[in-house]
Design an enzyme around this catalytic site. Structure first.
Site, mmCIF file in Angstrom:
data_model
loop_
_atom_site.group_PDB
_atom_site.id
_atom_site.type_symbol
_atom_site.label_atom_id
_atom_site.label_comp_id
_atom_site.label_asym_id
_atom_site.label_seq_id
_atom_site.Cartn_x
_atom_site.Cartn_y
_atom_site.Cartn_z
ATOM 1 N N GLY A 1 35.194 49.502 48.602
ATOM 2 C CA GLY A 1 34.975 49.954 47.236
ATOM 3 C C GLY A 1 33.731 49.320 46.640
ATOM 4 O O GLY A 1 32.782 48.959 47.347
ATOM 5 N N TRP B 1 33.240 46.278 45.132
ATOM 6 C CA TRP B 1 33.033 44.891 45.548
ATOM 7 C C TRP B 1 32.825 44.807 47.062
ATOM 8 O O TRP B 1 31.976 44.067 47.561
ATOM 9 C CB TRP B 1 34.217 44.053 45.099
ATOM 10 C CG TRP B 1 34.217 42.572 45.356
ATOM 11 C CD1 TRP B 1 35.320 41.817 45.614
ATOM 12 C CD2 TRP B 1 33.121 41.650 45.326
ATOM 13 N NE1 TRP B 1 34.978 40.492 45.756
ATOM 14 C CE2 TRP B 1 33.629 40.360 45.574
ATOM 15 C CE3 TRP B 1 31.759 41.786 45.108
ATOM 16 C CZ2 TRP B 1 32.834 39.218 45.639
ATOM 17 C CZ3 TRP B 1 30.949 40.649 45.166
ATOM 18 C CH2 TRP B 1 31.488 39.392 45.427
ATOM 19 N N GLY B 2 33.583 45.585 47.804
ATOM 20 C CA GLY B 2 33.425 45.584 49.253
ATOM 21 C C GLY B 2 32.034 46.005 49.689
ATOM 22 O O GLY B 2 31.451 45.439 50.625
ATOM 23 N N LYS C 1 41.477 39.618 44.166
ATOM 24 C CA LYS C 1 41.922 38.881 42.990
ATOM 25 C C LYS C 1 43.255 39.442 42.496
ATOM 26 O O LYS C 1 43.303 40.353 41.677
ATOM 27 C CB LYS C 1 40.852 38.940 41.903
ATOM 28 C CG LYS C 1 39.587 38.189 42.325
ATOM 29 C CD LYS C 1 38.481 38.250 41.300
ATOM 30 C CE LYS C 1 37.278 37.427 41.754
ATOM 31 N NZ LYS C 1 36.141 37.497 40.822
ATOM 32 N N LYS D 1 42.647 35.290 35.561
ATOM 33 C CA LYS D 1 41.504 35.534 34.675
ATOM 34 C C LYS D 1 41.416 36.995 34.250
ATOM 35 O O LYS D 1 40.879 37.311 33.190
ATOM 36 C CB LYS D 1 40.208 35.056 35.342
ATOM 37 C CG LYS D 1 39.873 35.754 36.667
ATOM 38 C CD LYS D 1 38.950 36.943 36.485
ATOM 39 C CE LYS D 1 38.682 37.640 37.799
ATOM 40 N NZ LYS D 1 37.757 38.783 37.657
ATOM 41 N N ASN E 1 38.119 44.571 33.468
ATOM 42 C CA ASN E 1 39.347 44.373 32.703
ATOM 43 C C ASN E 1 39.058 44.166 31.219
ATOM 44 O O ASN E 1 39.844 44.578 30.370
ATOM 45 C CB ASN E 1 40.142 43.207 33.284
ATOM 46 C CG ASN E 1 40.776 43.574 34.616
ATOM 47 O OD1 ASN E 1 41.803 44.237 34.672
ATOM 48 N ND2 ASN E 1 40.129 43.175 35.707
ATOM 49 N N GLN F 1 43.017 45.461 37.966
ATOM 50 C CA GLN F 1 43.897 44.429 38.502
ATOM 51 C C GLN F 1 44.668 43.691 37.412
ATOM 52 O O GLN F 1 45.773 43.196 37.639
ATOM 53 C CB GLN F 1 43.082 43.432 39.327
ATOM 54 C CG GLN F 1 42.409 44.047 40.548
ATOM 55 C CD GLN F 1 43.400 44.605 41.543
ATOM 56 O OE1 GLN F 1 44.267 43.902 42.016
ATOM 57 N NE2 GLN F 1 43.282 45.881 41.845
#
Length: 349
Positions: free
Chosen positions: A12, A14-15, A121, A205, A270, A298
């Protein structure tokens, strides 16, 4: 030492940003790593073409990280087993709710000597309680698993803007190998042994980030956001002290702790979710479809799982920020109530 082969499990936003780093490092550090980096990619169609074909010919993930070139030695593979079976280092970077199922497919079909790294995460909750994602991977696959977390917004990393990250690894030697694999002049890595706290920071977080977005959506300024960050950090530390024996406060001052928290509260997805919750009447699922093209936020998942743990231990009143975010995400509480949560926080008593 023989060269290590690398597989990225997930592709995705981040990947794909991490693939850019790993592809470049594998090529430049060919004395340590095999040049070809395999990336497992769930097959999707984009404008009538397979996404893997687009990545392997145009070297760009046009759906999840458009405009960023991925090194040509990174090869997208839609077959999970073919991508991972020969890897010495498995980099897990996919939504945490899919980790268990993915590992079950890989079980018994990878090298027994392989090591894994979780960049995910989140936490896993089942009848036995909370489990770190690295523990899920370790238990299912029977291999060592470390963690990498930090103030690493994918878009900024992909643009090679300077940042730091934290590698949590309890095994001597492995941390330095991973540092060699991940570190670049713009992506600086530190290694610590308090792996559980490193991972927990990455999950908690995101809950605080939603709170920061709620404050933004309500029109509050930097003073209020600073309060959200401080009170959120206090709840993060308190939670880790209760649920992780041996957790070290110093870990919260690594990139995985306060740095990631600040970045998330100012620029993370987020935070964006929290703001949109205030400014619309849509559900989280509807906002995911609209804002993330179907990927998951997330924070709401972590908030739900953490809430269950707090409820089971009769600790809800000690973590009002976490609890308030959970109820607001469910649309069971009005966003305006979040400011009252801050105002009446037990840290002020």
């Amino acid at each position: 030492m023989s060269k290590k082969s690398v597989c990225i499990v997930g592709s995705g936003n981040w990947g794909s940003a991490i693939a850019k780093i790993l592809g470049k490092n594998a090529k430049e550090r060919s004395d340590q790593f095999e040049t070809c980096v395999k990336m497992w990619m769930y097959e999707e169609m984009v404008d009538g073409r397979k996404l893997t074909d687009i990545v392997n010919t145009e070297h760009e993930n046009v759906k999840y990280l458009p405009g960023v070139k991925i090194p040509e030695n990174v090869v997208a593979i839609p077959d999970l087993i073919k991508a991972s079976e020969d890897a010495d280092i498995l980099i897990f970077v996919l939504p945490h709710q899919f980790v268990g199922k993915t590992c079950e497919q890989m079980k018994g079909k990878i090298k027994s000597s392989a090591i894994a790294v979780s960049l995910i995460k989140g936490v896993s909750i089942d009848d036995s309680g909370m489990r770190m994602i690295s523990n899920v991977i370790k238990e299912v696959l029977g291999i060592e698993c470390c963690a990498l977390m930090g103030a690493n917004l994918a878009g900024e990393v992909a643009q090679e803007q300077f940042c730091e990250t934290t590698i949590g690894c309890a095994v001597n030697g492995t941390g330095e190998l991973l540092k060699s694999l991940f570190e670049t002049p713009y992506f600086r890595c530190s290694v610590v042994t308090d792996q559980a706290t490193v991972e927990l920071c990455g999950a908690l977080k995101n809950i605080v980030g939603i709170g920061a977005g709620i404050a933004d959506g309500l029109g509050h300024g930097d003073n209020t956001k600073a309060a959200v960050i401080r009170l959120g950090l206090m709840e993060m530390i308190k939670f880790s002290e209760i649920f992780i024996p041996g957790s070290q406060r110093s870990t919260f001052f690594e990139s995985c702790g306060i740095s990631d928290l600040v970045a998330t509260c100012h620029g993370g997805r987020n935070r964006m979710l929290g703001e949109h919750i205030v400014k619309s009447d849509k559900t989280v699922k509807q906002l995911e479809k609209e804002l993330l093209k179907g990927q998951s936020f997330q924070g709401p998942l972590a908030a739900r799982e953490i809430f269950k743990m707090l409820k089971d231990k009769n600790l809800i009143e000690r973590f009002p920020l976490f609890v308030s975010v959970h109820y607001i995400c469910l649309r069971e509480s009005q966003p305006e109530e979040f400011i009252n949560c801050l105002r009446n926080h037990p840290e002020h008593i």
